[in-house]
Design an enzyme around this catalytic site. Structure first.
Site, PDB file in Angstrom:
ATOM      1  N   LYS A 127       0.692  -1.272   0.061  1.00 59.92           N
ATOM      2  CA  LYS A 127       0.006  -0.021   0.073  1.00 59.92           C
ATOM      3  C   LYS A 127       0.842   1.281   0.000  1.00 59.92           C
ATOM      4  O   LYS A 127       2.081   1.159   0.562  1.00 59.92           O
ATOM      5  CB  LYS A 127      -1.112   0.151   1.270  1.00 59.92           C
ATOM      6  N   ASP A 167      -6.990   4.623  -4.654  1.00 60.15           N
ATOM      7  CA  ASP A 167      -7.631   4.378  -3.675  1.00 60.15           C
ATOM      8  C   ASP A 167      -8.304   5.990  -3.321  1.00 60.15           C
ATOM      9  O   ASP A 167      -8.295   6.556  -4.044  1.00 60.15           O
ATOM     10  CB  ASP A 167      -6.412   4.079  -2.295  1.00 60.15           C
TER      11      ASP A 167
HETATM   12  P1  NDP Z   1     -12.720   8.390  -3.290  1.00 57.37           P
HETATM   13  O1  NDP Z   1     -11.343   9.092  -2.865  1.00 57.37           O
HETATM   14  O2  NDP Z   1     -13.099   7.928  -4.674  1.00 57.37           O
HETATM   15  O3  NDP Z   1     -14.038   8.328  -2.190  1.00 57.37           O
HETATM   16  C1  NDP Z   1     -13.948   8.635  -0.831  1.00 57.37           C
HETATM   17  C2  NDP Z   1     -15.155   9.057  -0.280  1.00 57.37           C
HETATM   18  O4  NDP Z   1     -15.125   8.914   1.006  1.00 57.37           O
HETATM   19  C3  NDP Z   1     -15.560  10.467  -0.524  1.00 57.37           C
HETATM   20  O5  NDP Z   1     -16.797  10.494  -0.586  1.00 57.37           O
HETATM   21  C4  NDP Z   1     -14.844  10.873   0.724  1.00 57.37           C
HETATM   22  O6  NDP Z   1     -15.419  12.420   1.040  1.00 57.37           O
HETATM   23  C5  NDP Z   1     -15.317   9.982   1.703  1.00 57.37           C
HETATM   24  N1  NDP Z   1     -14.248  10.165   2.714  1.00 57.37           N
HETATM   25  C6  NDP Z   1     -12.960  10.058   2.928  1.00 57.37           C
HETATM   26  N2  NDP Z   1     -12.211  10.183   3.800  1.00 57.37           N
HETATM   27  C7  NDP Z   1     -13.056  10.406   4.632  1.00 57.37           C
HETATM   28  C8  NDP Z   1     -13.180  10.944   6.280  1.00 57.37           C
HETATM   29  N3  NDP Z   1     -12.138  11.040   6.855  1.00 57.37           N
HETATM   30  N4  NDP Z   1     -14.196  10.989   6.742  1.00 57.37           N
HETATM   31  C9  NDP Z   1     -15.628  10.839   6.013  1.00 57.37           C
HETATM   32  N5  NDP Z   1     -15.650  10.538   4.692  1.00 57.37           N
HETATM   33  C10 NDP Z   1     -14.379  10.543   4.163  1.00 57.37           C
HETATM   34  O7  NDP Z   1     -12.267   6.700  -2.607  1.00 57.37           O
HETATM   35  P2  NDP Z   1     -12.592   5.286  -2.972  1.00 57.37           P
HETATM   36  O8  NDP Z   1     -13.931   5.182  -3.189  1.00 57.37           O
HETATM   37  O9  NDP Z   1     -12.029   4.691  -3.782  1.00 57.37           O
HETATM   38  O10 NDP Z   1     -12.299   4.728  -1.396  1.00 57.37           O
HETATM   39  C11 NDP Z   1     -13.239   4.431  -0.479  1.00 57.37           C
HETATM   40  C12 NDP Z   1     -12.972   3.421   0.621  1.00 57.37           C
HETATM   41  O11 NDP Z   1     -12.893   2.133  -0.141  1.00 57.37           O
HETATM   42  C13 NDP Z   1     -11.330   3.575   1.222  1.00 57.37           C
HETATM   43  O12 NDP Z   1     -11.614   2.860   2.276  1.00 57.37           O
HETATM   44  C14 NDP Z   1     -10.679   2.650   0.299  1.00 57.37           C
HETATM   45  O13 NDP Z   1      -9.350   2.267   1.040  1.00 57.37           O
HETATM   46  C15 NDP Z   1     -11.805   1.606  -0.059  1.00 57.37           C
HETATM   47  N6  NDP Z   1     -11.381   0.738  -1.192  1.00 57.37           N
HETATM   48  C16 NDP Z   1     -10.993   1.369  -2.318  1.00 57.37           C
HETATM   49  C17 NDP Z   1     -10.893   0.609  -3.502  1.00 57.37           C
HETATM   50  C18 NDP Z   1     -10.699   0.969  -4.899  1.00 57.37           C
HETATM   51  O14 NDP Z   1     -10.746   0.188  -5.945  1.00 57.37           O
HETATM   52  N7  NDP Z   1     -10.775   2.387  -5.320  1.00 57.37           N
HETATM   53  C19 NDP Z   1     -10.669  -1.062  -3.212  1.00 57.37           C
HETATM   54  C20 NDP Z   1     -10.991  -1.490  -2.168  1.00 57.37           C
HETATM   55  C21 NDP Z   1     -11.192  -0.706  -1.020  1.00 57.37           C
HETATM   56  P3  NDP Z   1     -14.546  13.556   0.810  1.00 57.37           P
HETATM   57  O15 NDP Z   1     -14.741  13.814  -0.948  1.00 57.37           O
HETATM   58  O16 NDP Z   1     -15.398  14.721   1.417  1.00 57.37           O
HETATM   59  O17 NDP Z   1     -13.173  13.354   1.105  1.00 57.37           O
HETATM   60  O1  2IT Z   2      -7.932  -1.500  -0.960  1.00 61.12           O
HETATM   61  C1  2IT Z   2      -7.654  -1.877  -2.036  1.00 61.12           C
HETATM   62  O2  2IT Z   2      -8.064  -3.115  -2.306  1.00 61.12           O
HETATM   63  C2  2IT Z   2      -7.427  -0.903  -2.991  1.00 61.12           C
HETATM   64  N1  2IT Z   2      -7.429   0.296  -3.040  1.00 61.12           N
HETATM   65  C3  2IT Z   2      -7.276  -1.636  -4.757  1.00 61.12           C
HETATM   66  C4  2IT Z   2      -6.113  -2.107  -4.642  1.00 61.12           C
HETATM   67  C5  2IT Z   2      -5.716  -2.601  -5.978  1.00 61.12           C
HETATM   68  O3  2IT Z   2      -4.414  -2.770  -6.309  1.00 61.12           O
HETATM   69  O4  2IT Z   2      -6.564  -2.524  -6.873  1.00 61.12           O
END
Ligand code: NDP
Ligand code: 2IT
Length: 445
Positions: A127, A167
């Protein structure tokens, strides 16, 4: 005694890395599940598997100097944790968020190692991230930052060594800038990143994969309870990449998504969120979710994001960030009749919340199982890049769905085998751990 072994390893880790609460939390949560594994497999303790698995193989910390549009110089901190390479190249996303520190990146890398093991693909765990805050920055600032980030990171990554992805705060735009800069300074074009744009080697379906996968996983939990998404009321926290595509798939399965959020607050619409409006505001215009309630008159905006869990629902999908759902929120969900929680985010539920869900025996899918669809499809992107061929959306989606069905079955069957039927936390932790541990044993020291 295996319980003493686990305690000794946790204590050593806390002494060695004080002040890293998220990292300790993630380790505690996995190790809590593992005592029966060490009782059955004494050879793991003799080979020091636990001590070796909790310690990242490599941690890289570097400075990222960059210049803003006004000519002011800034310096952020970059981190890449290469956690475990037993099952393949280090694999895991990069996070851009002001809260990023070594505790957060290590917890995410640790979780990623077991998540990637569960996918059944050959992927190690890693990560990365930085405390750079992309909010309010111009495209040019983002580009200069990404180039400076890559000017150091390129030395440590490669298609067969370490393959980052997106992420929080890192999507197609940032990956384009980082991959483009890597290609330029390394003079190679290969699958060193996943989540790339479709025109330069990205996999169709990767953007949707984490959200879709989370709903596929939840659907399996619901099937075990003789129900499905039809006519269910769903709460989804966040409104980023994972949240948007979880909402899209839940709606296509016949559910009504009644609330979504960002870090500022949440919108509630009893008639169901209009995803087209939300996507435009968030994906194209990069606006706050409060703007949604200005455009859609049936929606109500409430400031503060944690209140979302007090809305009555059937299904909750936390898709924002770590520790966003605490014990009180979990109690409110259970009291209001919620029957299933599937985590799109990494570690969104606090340990107190997890206990509430498990005690209430509602369906609970922990992140390392329920959100594994993203990295699984990254694995599929790597396969396509290696073949220099690409699959269709239907081919990728069918593979993703099967992987999520398999992960659910693995977690459920492992939980039953270890005498905690229905406890997918134990099932996912044990199954994810066993594969990594057995491969480490095969390699010797
Ligand atoms: P994005 O940046 O696209 O979206 C994040 C969302 O979560 C936004 O709406 C943001 O609001 C909100 N957010 C972030 N930080 C906070 C906080 N401290 N408090 C409240 N809301 C918050 O990220 P992703 O959708 O990619 O990721 C979301 C989650 O999913 C994370 O935990 C990530 O690790 C996990 N994840 C992502 C994957 C991926 O493929 N992208 C795969 C697996 C897991 P704001 O815009 O106001 O900050
Ligand atoms: O938390 C996760 O699994 C991710 N942000 C995606 C990782 C990846 O390599 O696609």
């Amino acid at each position: 005694m295996s319980i003493q072994y686990v305690t000794r390893v946790v204590d050593t880790l806390k002494r060695r890395y004080p002040g890293e609460p998220e990292f300790h939390q993630a380790v505690n949560e996995v190790l809590d599940s593992l005592t029966p594994v060490f009782e059955k497999n004494k050879e793991f303790e003799e080979a020091g598997i636990l001590e070796r698995i909790v310690e990242p193989e490599r941690q890289i910390i570097f400075s990222i100097p960059w210049v803003d549009d006004a000519g002011k110089v800034h310096v952020n901190r970059g981190i890449r944790v290469q956690y475990n390479s037993a099952l393949g190249p280090y694999k895991g996303g990069i996070r851009f968020h002001p809260s990023v520190n070594t505790s957060i990146i290590k917890f995410l890398g640790f979780e990623q190692t077991f998540k990637n093991s569960l996918t059944g693909l050959m992927l190690g765990g890693g990560k990365g991230g930085t405390d750079f805050d992309p909010k309010g920055r111009s495209d040019n600032e983002i580009m200069r930052f990404c180039q400076s980030f890559m000017t150091e990171l390129y030395r440590h990554i490669d298609a067969d060594t370490d393959v980052p992805a997106g992420d929080i705060g890192v999507g197609a735009r940032e990956i384009g800038y980082m991959f483009g800069h890597y290609k330029r300074i390394r003079n190679v074009f290969h699958g060193v990143f996943t989540g790339k744009g479709l025109l330069y080697g990205g996999s169709i379906g990767r953007k949707e994969a984490t959200g879709f996968g989370c709903v596929y996983f939840c659907n399996e939990m619901l099937k075990d309870r003789q129900t499905g998404f039809e006519n269910k009321k769903v709460l989804i926290s966040g409104s980023g990449n994972v949240a948007i595509y979880a909402a899209e798939k839940a709606i296509s399965f016949g559910a009504k998504v009644v609330a979504m959020s960002d870090s500022g607050g949440y919108v509630y619409d009893e008639g169901g969120i209009n995803l087209e409006v939300l996507k435009r505001l968030k994906e194209l215009e990069r606006k706050r979710i409060s703007e949604y309630a200005k455009e859609v008159k049936s929606a109500k905006y409430t400031e503060g994001c944690s209140g979302i869990w007090s809305i009555p629902c059937d299904i909750a999908l936390p898709c924002a960030t770590q520790n966003e759902l605490d014990g009180n929120a979990a109690q409110a969900l259970v009291k209001n009749g919620c029957i299933a929680v599937a985590e799109g985010a990494n570690m969104p539920s606090t340990p107190e919340a997890v206990k509430v869900f498990l005690d209430a025996k509602i369906a609970y899918g922990p992140g390392k199982a329920a959100n594994a669809g993203g990295v699984s499809t990254s694995g599929l992107e790597m396969s396509q890049n290696s073949m220099r061929l690409s699959w269709t959306f239907d081919e990728v989606d069918a593979k993703l769905r099967q992987i999520m069905i398999n992960i659910h079955a693995t977690a459920r069957n492992t939980a039953a085998e270890y005498n905690t039927p229905g406890n997918l936390v134990n099932g996912a932790n044990i199954a994810g751990f066993l594969k990594v541990a057995r491969v480490m044993m095969a390699y010797g020291l």
